[in-house]
Design a protein around this motif. Sequence first.
Motif, PDB file in Angstrom:
ATOM      1  N   SER A 206       7.861 -10.356  -3.222  1.00 35.75           N
ATOM      2  CA  SER A 206       7.367 -10.429  -4.603  1.00 35.75           C
ATOM      3  C   SER A 206       5.868 -10.705  -4.668  1.00 35.75           C
ATOM      4  CB  SER A 206       8.143 -11.501  -5.385  1.00 35.75           C
ATOM      5  OG  SER A 206       8.003 -12.777  -4.787  1.00 35.75           O
ATOM      6  N   CYS A 207       5.180 -10.486  -3.563  1.00 36.07           N
ATOM      7  CA  CYS A 207       3.726 -10.666  -3.535  1.00 36.07           C
ATOM      8  C   CYS A 207       3.049  -9.576  -4.368  1.00 36.07           C
ATOM      9  CB  CYS A 207       3.243 -10.601  -2.084  1.00 36.07           C
ATOM     10  SG  CYS A 207       1.527 -11.070  -1.876  1.00 36.07           S
ATOM     11  N   GLU A 208       1.965  -9.948  -5.049  1.00 36.74           N
ATOM     12  CA  GLU A 208       1.156  -8.992  -5.804  1.00 36.74           C
ATOM     13  C   GLU A 208      -0.287  -9.104  -5.328  1.00 36.74           C
ATOM     14  OE1 GLU A 208       1.732  -9.081 -10.057  1.00 36.74           O
ATOM     15  OE2 GLU A 208       3.758  -9.865  -9.817  1.00 36.74           O
ATOM     16  N   ILE A 209      -0.851  -7.981  -4.933  1.00 36.20           N
ATOM     17  CA  ILE A 209      -2.208  -7.938  -4.387  1.00 36.20           C
ATOM     18  C   ILE A 209      -3.018  -6.941  -5.195  1.00 36.20           C
ATOM     19  CG2 ILE A 209      -3.601  -7.383  -2.358  1.00 36.20           C
ATOM     20  CD1 ILE A 209      -1.246  -8.202  -0.621  1.00 36.20           C
ATOM     21  N   GLY A 210      -4.213  -7.341  -5.630  1.00 36.30           N
ATOM     22  CA  GLY A 210      -5.066  -6.479  -6.442  1.00 36.30           C
ATOM     23  C   GLY A 210      -5.850  -5.478  -5.617  1.00 36.30           C
ATOM     24  N   ASN A 211      -6.948  -4.993  -6.200  1.00 39.22           N
ATOM     25  CA  ASN A 211      -7.790  -4.003  -5.544  1.00 39.22           C
ATOM     26  C   ASN A 211      -8.882  -4.668  -4.699  1.00 39.22           C
ATOM     27  OD1 ASN A 211      -6.408  -1.916  -6.921  1.00 39.22           O
ATOM     28  ND2 ASN A 211      -7.744  -2.163  -8.698  1.00 39.22           N
ATOM     29  N   ASN A 212      -9.324  -3.950  -3.671  1.00 33.56           N
ATOM     30  CA  ASN A 212     -10.448  -4.385  -2.825  1.00 33.56           C
ATOM     31  C   ASN A 212     -10.186  -5.738  -2.165  1.00 33.56           C
ATOM     32  OD1 ASN A 212     -12.110  -2.092  -3.680  1.00 33.56           O
ATOM     33  ND2 ASN A 212     -12.243  -3.176  -5.634  1.00 33.56           N
ATOM     34  N   VAL A 213      -8.984  -5.920  -1.663  1.00 31.86           N
ATOM     35  CA  VAL A 213      -8.606  -7.155  -0.972  1.00 31.86           C
ATOM     36  C   VAL A 213      -8.676  -6.916   0.535  1.00 31.86           C
ATOM     37  CG1 VAL A 213      -6.716  -8.772  -0.516  1.00 31.86           C
ATOM     38  CG2 VAL A 213      -7.214  -8.044  -2.863  1.00 31.86           C
ATOM     39  N   LYS A 214      -9.205  -7.905   1.255  1.00 31.65           N
ATOM     40  CA  LYS A 214      -9.315  -7.818   2.715  1.00 31.65           C
ATOM     41  C   LYS A 214      -8.665  -9.045   3.331  1.00 31.65           C
ATOM     42  CE  LYS A 214     -13.466  -8.190   4.593  1.00 31.65           C
ATOM     43  NZ  LYS A 214     -14.792  -7.801   5.118  1.00 31.65           N
ATOM     44  N   ILE A 215      -7.753  -8.823   4.283  1.00 37.02           N
ATOM     45  CA  ILE A 215      -7.136  -9.954   4.970  1.00 37.02           C
ATOM     46  C   ILE A 215      -7.198  -9.740   6.479  1.00 37.02           C
ATOM     47  CG2 ILE A 215      -5.612 -10.396   3.016  1.00 37.02           C
ATOM     48  CD1 ILE A 215      -3.317  -9.262   4.527  1.00 37.02           C
ATOM     49  N   TYR A 216      -7.176 -10.851   7.195  1.00 37.96           N
ATOM     50  CA  TYR A 216      -7.300 -10.822   8.652  1.00 37.96           C
ATOM     51  C   TYR A 216      -5.979 -11.227   9.310  1.00 37.96           C
ATOM     52  CZ  TYR A 216     -12.328 -10.164   8.169  1.00 37.96           C
ATOM     53  OH  TYR A 216     -13.573  -9.649   7.873  1.00 37.96           O
ATOM     54  N   PRO A 237       2.865 -15.279  -3.570  1.00 39.43           N
ATOM     55  CA  PRO A 237       1.652 -15.451  -4.386  1.00 39.43           C
ATOM     56  C   PRO A 237       1.105 -14.155  -4.961  1.00 39.43           C
ATOM     57  CG  PRO A 237       1.126 -15.590  -2.054  1.00 39.43           C
ATOM     58  CD  PRO A 237       2.617 -15.544  -2.139  1.00 39.43           C
ATOM     59  N   THR A 238       0.197 -14.338  -5.921  1.00 41.44           N
ATOM     60  CA  THR A 238      -0.576 -13.236  -6.491  1.00 41.44           C
ATOM     61  C   THR A 238      -2.015 -13.355  -6.000  1.00 41.44           C
ATOM     62  OG1 THR A 238       0.805 -13.091  -8.476  1.00 41.44           O
ATOM     63  CG2 THR A 238      -1.441 -12.216  -8.633  1.00 41.44           C
ATOM     64  N   ILE A 239      -2.539 -12.273  -5.452  1.00 36.64           N
ATOM     65  CA  ILE A 239      -3.919 -12.226  -4.951  1.00 36.64           C
ATOM     66  C   ILE A 239      -4.683 -11.257  -5.834  1.00 36.64           C
ATOM     67  CG2 ILE A 239      -5.374 -11.872  -2.932  1.00 36.64           C
ATOM     68  CD1 ILE A 239      -3.171 -14.009  -2.546  1.00 36.64           C
ATOM     69  N   GLU A 240      -5.664 -11.769  -6.574  1.00 33.42           N
ATOM     70  CA  GLU A 240      -6.397 -10.910  -7.500  1.00 33.42           C
ATOM     71  C   GLU A 240      -7.455 -10.074  -6.771  1.00 33.42           C
ATOM     72  OE1 GLU A 240      -7.734 -13.446 -10.700  1.00 33.42           O
ATOM     73  OE2 GLU A 240      -5.735 -13.462 -11.618  1.00 33.42           O
ATOM     74  N   GLY A 254       5.378 -18.548  -5.666  1.00 33.24           N
ATOM     75  CA  GLY A 254       5.335 -17.529  -6.686  1.00 33.24           C
ATOM     76  C   GLY A 254       4.391 -17.833  -7.832  1.00 33.24           C
ATOM     77  N   LYS A 255       4.068 -19.113  -8.032  1.00 30.57           N
ATOM     78  CA  LYS A 255       3.147 -19.481  -9.110  1.00 30.57           C
ATOM     79  C   LYS A 255       1.713 -19.595  -8.625  1.00 30.57           C
ATOM     80  CE  LYS A 255       6.681 -21.973 -11.762  1.00 30.57           C
ATOM     81  NZ  LYS A 255       7.067 -23.269 -12.374  1.00 30.57           N
ATOM     82  N   THR A 256       1.495 -19.396  -7.342  1.00 31.05           N
ATOM     83  CA  THR A 256       0.155 -19.522  -6.761  1.00 31.05           C
ATOM     84  C   THR A 256      -0.643 -18.244  -7.011  1.00 31.05           C
ATOM     85  OG1 THR A 256       0.979 -20.983  -5.029  1.00 31.05           O
ATOM     86  CG2 THR A 256      -1.143 -19.925  -4.649  1.00 31.05           C
ATOM     87  N   VAL A 257      -1.802 -18.391  -7.629  1.00 30.32           N
ATOM     88  CA  VAL A 257      -2.686 -17.261  -7.920  1.00 30.32           C
ATOM     89  C   VAL A 257      -4.044 -17.538  -7.285  1.00 30.32           C
ATOM     90  CG1 VAL A 257      -3.830 -15.905  -9.713  1.00 30.32           C
ATOM     91  CG2 VAL A 257      -1.510 -16.782 -10.100  1.00 30.32           C
ATOM     92  N   VAL A 258      -4.495 -16.614  -6.462  1.00 25.80           N
ATOM     93  CA  VAL A 258      -5.844 -16.704  -5.896  1.00 25.80           C
ATOM     94  C   VAL A 258      -6.757 -15.846  -6.765  1.00 25.80           C
ATOM     95  CG1 VAL A 258      -7.297 -16.232  -3.902  1.00 25.80           C
ATOM     96  CG2 VAL A 258      -4.980 -17.108  -3.568  1.00 25.80           C
ATOM     97  N   GLY A 259      -7.683 -16.507  -7.452  1.00 26.67           N
ATOM     98  CA  GLY A 259      -8.506 -15.841  -8.453  1.00 26.67           C
ATOM     99  C   GLY A 259      -9.455 -14.809  -7.882  1.00 26.67           C
ATOM    100  N   LYS A 260      -9.879 -13.916  -8.736  1.00 28.37           N
ATOM    101  CA  LYS A 260     -10.737 -12.792  -8.379  1.00 28.37           C
ATOM    102  C   LYS A 260     -11.995 -13.258  -7.641  1.00 28.37           C
ATOM    103  CE  LYS A 260     -13.231  -8.873 -10.400  1.00 28.37           C
ATOM    104  NZ  LYS A 260     -13.524  -8.127 -11.646  1.00 28.37           N
TER     105      LYS A 260
END
Length: 286
Positions: A206-216, A237-240, A254-260
């Motif tokens: 149920s993860c949601e990831i926005g545009n232009n995200v980079k992870i290692y 989590p949601t990653i903006e 699920g309620k954790t949001v990493v802001g833009k």
Amino acid sequence: MKCIDEAVEKILESYKKYGGINLDEARIFPNRQNVIDVVHDIQGLIFPGYRTAEELDNLTLRFVTGEKVNRIVSMLTREIKKALMFMIQDGGNESRQCISLAEKTALALIEEIPEIRRKVGLDVQAAFAGDPAAKSTEDVIVSYPGLEAIVVYRIAHFLSVSGVPVIPRIMSEYAHGKTGIDINPAAKIGESFFIDHGTGVVIGESCEIGNNVKIYQGVTLGALSVKKELMDKKRHPTIEDDVTIYANATILGGKTVVGKGSIIGGNTWVTSSVPAGSVVSQSGVI
């Protein structure tokens, strides 16, 4: 030899005693190798000339493309039908409906290939722009495990949102075994996504990831709890947009949001939301 004959009889007896995917069950359960073969053919459509031994030119491209498309539709229709029939465990009208739905879904995936190619092209550009070690986009296409996992995810995600059971997970677990990157096909991932190095990355259902995200490598986008009764809840989590997550960071809930535009430092543990534009390190939020 007698000992081999006895061993064979014991194995056959175990099929009767313990069950499993055998005999009649095998005919209504997707074949893993067939699904993987479909993935390879679709990758060949996405990256013509990169993933197979064919030497393509303007004269052969149409023929090879048509051959792959026909093979994908035929095999995927058969495997989707089996997946649907396995879920309902029934025949009659339901079986005929499964055949019709399977063919429509296989054709819909073929029609989606240009859009998948567009998204994958942006993923390639994100990797090339985001990694100084990348010498060319061709280098990314042939050698980056992060891109491999993302391509398979985008195929599997289309089938997942189309309601196809089992097969999307076979695809994602094939990519997981090959790359060390575990992306649940139900996750929602935006455009221009880049996974650098990649080994040990986990992206939950149920993860949601926005545009232009980079992870290692080693990043976990997971759940705070794995209780079965939470299966239909948002657990991940949601990653903006425009977020960078460095190696071995763990972001849960699920309620954790990493802001833009935020940066999540390596080896951090995040279980609550982070405002846009934040920098999170082991010492806290800056």
